[in-house]
Design an enzyme around this catalytic site. Structure first.
Site, short mmCIF file in Angstrom:
data_model
loop_
_atom_site.label_atom_id
_atom_site.label_comp_id
_atom_site.label_asym_id
_atom_site.label_seq_id
_atom_site.Cartn_x
_atom_site.Cartn_y
_atom_site.Cartn_z
CD GLU A 92 7.86 -11.08 7.31
OE1 GLU A 92 7.79 -10.42 8.36
OE2 GLU A 92 7.71 -10.59 6.18
CG ASP A 140 10.82 -8.27 9.38
OD1 ASP A 140 10.71 -8.18 10.61
OD2 ASP A 140 9.83 -8.35 8.62
CG HIS A 181 9.50 -3.93 6.72
ND1 HIS A 181 10.64 -4.62 7.06
CD2 HIS A 181 8.76 -4.81 5.99
CE1 HIS A 181 10.58 -5.84 6.57
NE2 HIS A 181 9.45 -5.99 5.91
CD GLU A 188 5.09 -32.03 25.22
OE1 GLU A 188 4.27 -32.95 25.01
OE2 GLU A 188 6.26 -32.22 25.58
CB SER A 237 12.61 -37.90 29.73
OG SER A 237 12.47 -38.01 28.31
N GLY A 280 0.82 -1.22 0.00
CA GLY A 280 0.00 0.00 0.00
C GLY A 280 0.85 1.26 0.00
N1 LIG Z 1 2.03 -6.26 11.48
C1 LIG Z 1 3.01 -6.09 12.35
O1 LIG Z 1 2.86 -6.34 13.54
C2 LIG Z 1 4.35 -5.51 11.90
C3 LIG Z 1 5.49 -5.71 12.72
C4 LIG Z 1 6.67 -5.04 12.41
C5 LIG Z 1 6.72 -4.21 11.28
N2 LIG Z 1 5.60 -4.08 10.48
C6 LIG Z 1 5.67 -3.16 9.36
O2 LIG Z 1 4.82 -2.05 9.66
C7 LIG Z 1 4.19 -1.55 8.48
C8 LIG Z 1 2.68 -1.63 8.62
O3 LIG Z 1 2.33 -2.99 8.71
P1 LIG Z 1 0.86 -3.47 9.17
O4 LIG Z 1 0.94 -4.96 9.27
O5 LIG Z 1 0.43 -2.69 10.37
O6 LIG Z 1 0.02 -3.05 7.91
P2 LIG Z 1 -1.44 -3.53 7.46
O7 LIG Z 1 -1.30 -4.57 6.42
O8 LIG Z 1 -2.22 -3.87 8.67
O9 LIG Z 1 -1.99 -2.22 6.75
C9 LIG Z 1 -1.96 -0.95 7.41
C10 LIG Z 1 -2.96 0.00 6.81
O10 LIG Z 1 -2.65 0.26 5.46
C11 LIG Z 1 -3.86 0.65 4.82
N3 LIG Z 1 -3.64 0.55 3.36
C12 LIG Z 1 -3.18 -0.51 2.67
N4 LIG Z 1 -3.12 -0.20 1.34
C13 LIG Z 1 -3.54 1.08 1.23
C14 LIG Z 1 -3.69 1.98 0.14
N5 LIG Z 1 -3.40 1.62 -1.11
N6 LIG Z 1 -4.17 3.23 0.39
C15 LIG Z 1 -4.46 3.61 1.64
N7 LIG Z 1 -4.32 2.81 2.71
C16 LIG Z 1 -3.88 1.57 2.51
C17 LIG Z 1 -4.88 -0.31 5.39
O11 LIG Z 1 -6.16 0.27 5.36
C18 LIG Z 1 -4.41 -0.48 6.84
O12 LIG Z 1 -5.08 0.37 7.71
C19 LIG Z 1 4.75 -2.41 7.34
O13 LIG Z 1 5.89 -1.76 6.85
C20 LIG Z 1 5.14 -3.71 8.03
O14 LIG Z 1 6.13 -4.45 7.37
C21 LIG Z 1 4.44 -4.71 10.78
C1 LIG Z 2 5.36 -9.57 13.32
C2 LIG Z 2 6.46 -9.80 12.29
C3 LIG Z 2 6.29 -11.16 11.63
O1 LIG Z 2 7.70 -9.80 12.99
C4 LIG Z 2 6.55 -8.64 11.27
O2 LIG Z 2 7.80 -8.71 10.62
C5 LIG Z 2 5.45 -8.58 10.24
O3 LIG Z 2 5.77 -8.43 9.05
O4 LIG Z 2 4.27 -8.60 10.62
MG LIG Z 3 7.83 -8.38 8.60
MG LIG Z 4 9.25 -8.90 11.92
#
Ligand SMILES: NC(=O)c1ccc[n+]([C@@H]2O[C@H](COP(=O)([O-])OP(=O)(O)OC[C@H]3O[C@@H](n4cnc5c(N)ncnc54)[C@H](O)[C@@H]3O)[C@@H](O)[C@H]2O)c1
Ligand SMILES: CC(C)(O)[C@@H](O)C(=O)O
Ligand SMILES: [Mg+2]
Ligand SMILES: [Mg+2]
Length: 346
Positions: free
Chosen positions: A212, A208, A124, A248, A270, A102
């Protein structure tokens, strides 16, 4: 900044003791942090920042499920909740927490509002590292920083509410103001990190994506399916196959690994189990090494990024993804899991 020795190698780590919350607040006192995107990381980081006393607003597509979620989390339309355009306009730190695919479509909107001296923040290294695929190339006069919590946004929020913190990586890609490093650390503390580990954008995204797709999620899910299938095909009941493969693992053994390491978990099993596990672990390592190397190559070549972008920009992709998760959920293995989870004694 502390130098900590990890298994013989010195690394730089920032602790909350040396960079306390008060210092983070002071560093960012004149900043408006615009959290763009309210999916998984968005809520975790925005709510932690808000509760930690930072000046934070949320930008999200109106009339989306995430917009409604933001409202129910207390963000107020016109005060702290805005369209993506308006939030990016108002923000001095633009926290790009849209999905990685996005981020491409929204980049021109954000770029236009990245005035000199502003900060572009990511969780990221994806967009910057794979710029050939994303076209995300920030203007030279803005800071570009990263704080990547090493876990789900859900855990980030839960740990914060429980008084703890989730460890994060941090990095500076571009330091236009001379203050990018300090800002990155302050953001790391603000979003609720425990310890902050220094890295760069490319290393963060390569590790990362490998993690994952590998042990953390892909390999875990795959090896669980394989063992469950073997046990079922050899005549074991669903509950027996599930208990010996998943229940487990999550309820007894992995928490012991987390607490004090693999040898500690082994030594609490064990001698029979230890002998067998020590004998077989090498075979599993050798069997999976080629797959993990193939995975790393696929990440480093940009193939994984390309696929993420290509699939993620397909209309109706979220529904496709949900259908795949539903198939997982409806499988005998995970239906058995749902039943077994109800049988946990408090
Ligand atoms: N999910 C996690 O816990 C996690 C952990 C570490 C890092 N990240 C990073 O954080 C960032 C966000 O990840 P996320 O998992 O929270 O994202 P997500 O997939 O949940 O999306 C976040 C938001 O993006 C919006 N979106 C997507 N495409 C769009 C578009 N074209 N126009 C407008 N809005 C749009 C969606 O409505 C949503 O609210 C990424 O870079 C991801 O790699 C995520
Ligand atoms: C939570 C994770 C797997 O560590 C993150 O990297 C993500 O892309 O959601
Ligand atoms: Mg990731
Ligand atoms: Mg990660």
């Amino acid at each position: 900044m502390a130098t900590i020795n990890f298994g013989g190698v010195d690394e730089t780590v920032i602790t909350r003791d040396e960079f306390p919350l008060a210092q983070a607040r002071e560093t960012l006192k004149d900043e408006v942090i615009a959290v763009i995107g309210y999916g998984v990381q968005g809520p975790g980081q925005a709510l932690n920042l808000r509760d930690n006393g930072f000046n934070v607003i949320v930008g999200q597509r109106k009339d989306s499920a995430s917009w409604e979620k933001a409202k129910s989390d207390g963000w107020v339309e016109g005060e702290t909740l805005f369209s993506i355009e308006e939030a990016a306009e108002r923000g001095t730190i633009i926290a790009n927490l849209l999905s990685d695919a996005g981020q491409i479509a929204v980049w021109p909107t954000l770029k236009e509002r990245l005035k000199p001296g502003k900060t572009l923040y990511f969780s990221h290294g994806f967009g910057i590292t794979f710029k050939e695929h994303t076209s995300i190339v920030p203007p030279a006069d803005v800071d570009v920083i990263l704080v990547a919590p090493k876990g789900s946004g859900t855990s980030l929020r839960r740990l914060y509410l429980a008084g703890g913190g989730l460890n994060s990586s941090f990095a500076v890609y571009q330091d236009a103001t001379g203050k990018a490093y300090e800002k990155a650390i302050a953001m790391g503390i603000g979003v609720g990190s425990g310890y902050l580990f220094e890295t760069d954008f490319q290393k963060e995204v390569f590790s990362d994506l490998t993690g994952e797709r590998g042990v953390l999620m892909g390999a875990l899910a795959g090896i669980i399916e394989a063992q469950y299938q073997v046990l079922r095909q050899r005549g074991h009941s669903p509950s027996e196959a599930f208990n010996e493969t998943v229940e487990e693992l999550t309820q007894s053994l992995v928490p012991l690994v987390g607490e004090n390491g693999m040898d500690w978990m082994f030594s609490n099993c064990s001698v029979t189990a230890q002998r067998g596990a020590l004998d077989w672990k090498g075979k599993f390592r050798e069997a999976t090494l080629p797959v993990l190397n193939e995975l790393y190559d696929s990440v480093a070549s940009g193939k994984e990024a390309e696929r993420t972008i290509q699939r993620g920009s397909t209309p109706g992709y979220r529904q496709e993804l949900e259908a795949e998760l539903s198939e997982l959920r409806e499988s005998e293995l995970w239906q058995t899991g749902a039943t077994v989870r109800k049988l946990r004694s408090k």
